[in-house]
Design a protein around this motif. Structure first.
Motif, PDB file in Angstrom:
ATOM      1  N   ARG A   1       0.896  -1.188  -0.089  1.00  0.00           N
ATOM      2  CA  ARG A   1      -0.106   0.093  -0.100  1.00  0.00           C
ATOM      3  C   ARG A   1       0.803   1.274  -0.155  1.00  0.00           C
ATOM      4  O   ARG A   1       0.587   2.214  -0.848  1.00  0.00           O
TER       5      ARG A   1
ATOM      6  N   HIS B   1      -2.627   2.932  -3.361  1.00  0.00           N
ATOM      7  CA  HIS B   1      -3.767   1.961  -2.938  1.00  0.00           C
ATOM      8  C   HIS B   1      -4.036   0.783  -3.632  1.00  0.00           C
ATOM      9  O   HIS B   1      -3.334   0.558  -4.382  1.00  0.00           O
ATOM     10  N   ILE B   2      -4.657  -0.134  -2.760  1.00  0.00           N
ATOM     11  CA  ILE B   2      -4.756  -1.303  -3.261  1.00  0.00           C
ATOM     12  C   ILE B   2      -6.255  -1.538  -3.081  1.00  0.00           C
ATOM     13  O   ILE B   2      -7.208  -1.066  -2.267  1.00  0.00           O
TER      14      ILE B   2
ATOM     15  N   SER C   1      -8.893  -3.788  -2.680  1.00  0.00           N
ATOM     16  CA  SER C   1      -9.354  -4.773  -1.937  1.00  0.00           C
ATOM     17  C   SER C   1     -10.583  -5.553  -2.535  1.00  0.00           C
ATOM     18  O   SER C   1     -10.352  -6.791  -2.638  1.00  0.00           O
TER      19      SER C   1
ATOM     20  N   SER D   1      -2.968  -4.867  -6.977  1.00  0.00           N
ATOM     21  CA  SER D   1      -4.037  -5.770  -6.518  1.00  0.00           C
ATOM     22  C   SER D   1      -4.355  -6.996  -6.977  1.00  0.00           C
ATOM     23  O   SER D   1      -4.791  -8.123  -6.336  1.00  0.00           O
TER      24      SER D   1
ATOM     25  N   SER E   1      -4.494  -1.502   7.970  1.00  0.00           N
ATOM     26  CA  SER E   1      -3.694  -0.514   8.975  1.00  0.00           C
ATOM     27  C   SER E   1      -4.312  -0.560  10.214  1.00  0.00           C
ATOM     28  O   SER E   1      -3.468  -0.593  11.027  1.00  0.00           O
TER      29      SER E   1
END
Length: 196
Positions: A32, A37-38, A40, A105, A154
């Motif tokens: 990340r 940004h991942i 999800s 991703s 996180s």
């Protein structure tokens, strides 16, 4: 269609331990940080699709190359054994590092981190013992948990801390080791029965 809660729970626990999404939180956080940004949802769905497709066609691929499910399950038991050793001893026997910002991703997150050699081998090993519908439910529950963990990685890291993650890895490592031994014993017996 026969859903068996005990089979679903056992298959879920085995897959959960192999995928080790909680233990992979530091890798997810690192990814990340690198790519910003991942996705999800995308990572979870792709991993789930790969696992379910392999559950259905994996056996056909094996028969094409002339390998029985029991032989594959024994090989799978060895892979689980080494994954468990990695988790318990905190060593890295195999790691492939490739981080592309565009595809994080999917690669390496959905494959091979979530739906990797360990989980795919495990699926076919499970197929030798459990009903397919129970395995599918176990995969879907795992995908849901993977999504939740990726989305809140996180927060989980802050909550559990590095020591907490390390303890969880070791506990699941021991469970996985026991499962690997059981899988090996069950399928090696089946192989010997075929020979005799």
């Amino acid at each position: 269609m026969q859903l068996d809660f005990k089979e679903i729970f056992t298959a879920f626990m085995i897959l959960f331990a192999v995928i080790d999404i909680v233990g992979n939180i530091p890798i997810v956080i690192d990814l990340r940080k690198k790519v910003g940004h991942i996705q999800s949802e995308k990572a979870s769905i792709i991993a789930g699709v790969i696992m379910i497709i392999f559950l259905f066609v994996g056996q056909n691929i094996l028969s094409l190359i002339g390998v029985g499910v029991n032989s594959f399950a024994v090989a799978g038991a060895f892979i689980l054994f080494f994954i468990a050793l990695e988790m318990i001893l905190g060593i890295t026997l195999y790691k492939e590092d490739d981080n592309s910002a565009m595809t994080a991703s999917v690669f390496p997150l959905a494959f091979p981190l979530i739906a990797g050699p360990g989980s795919l081998t495990t699926l076919l090993s499970l197929r030798a013992e459990f009903r397919i519908e129970n395995i599918i439910v176990a995969v879907l529950v795992n995908v849901l948990i993977i999504y939740i963990v990726l989305k809140t990685s996180s927060k989980i890291e802050k909550l559990i801390g590095q020591n907490g993650i390390s303890i969880i890895r070791k506990v699941f490592g021991v469970i996985l080791l026991a499962i690997a031994v059981k899988l090996f014993a069950h399928n090696i017996k089946a192989l010997f029965d075929q020979v005799v």
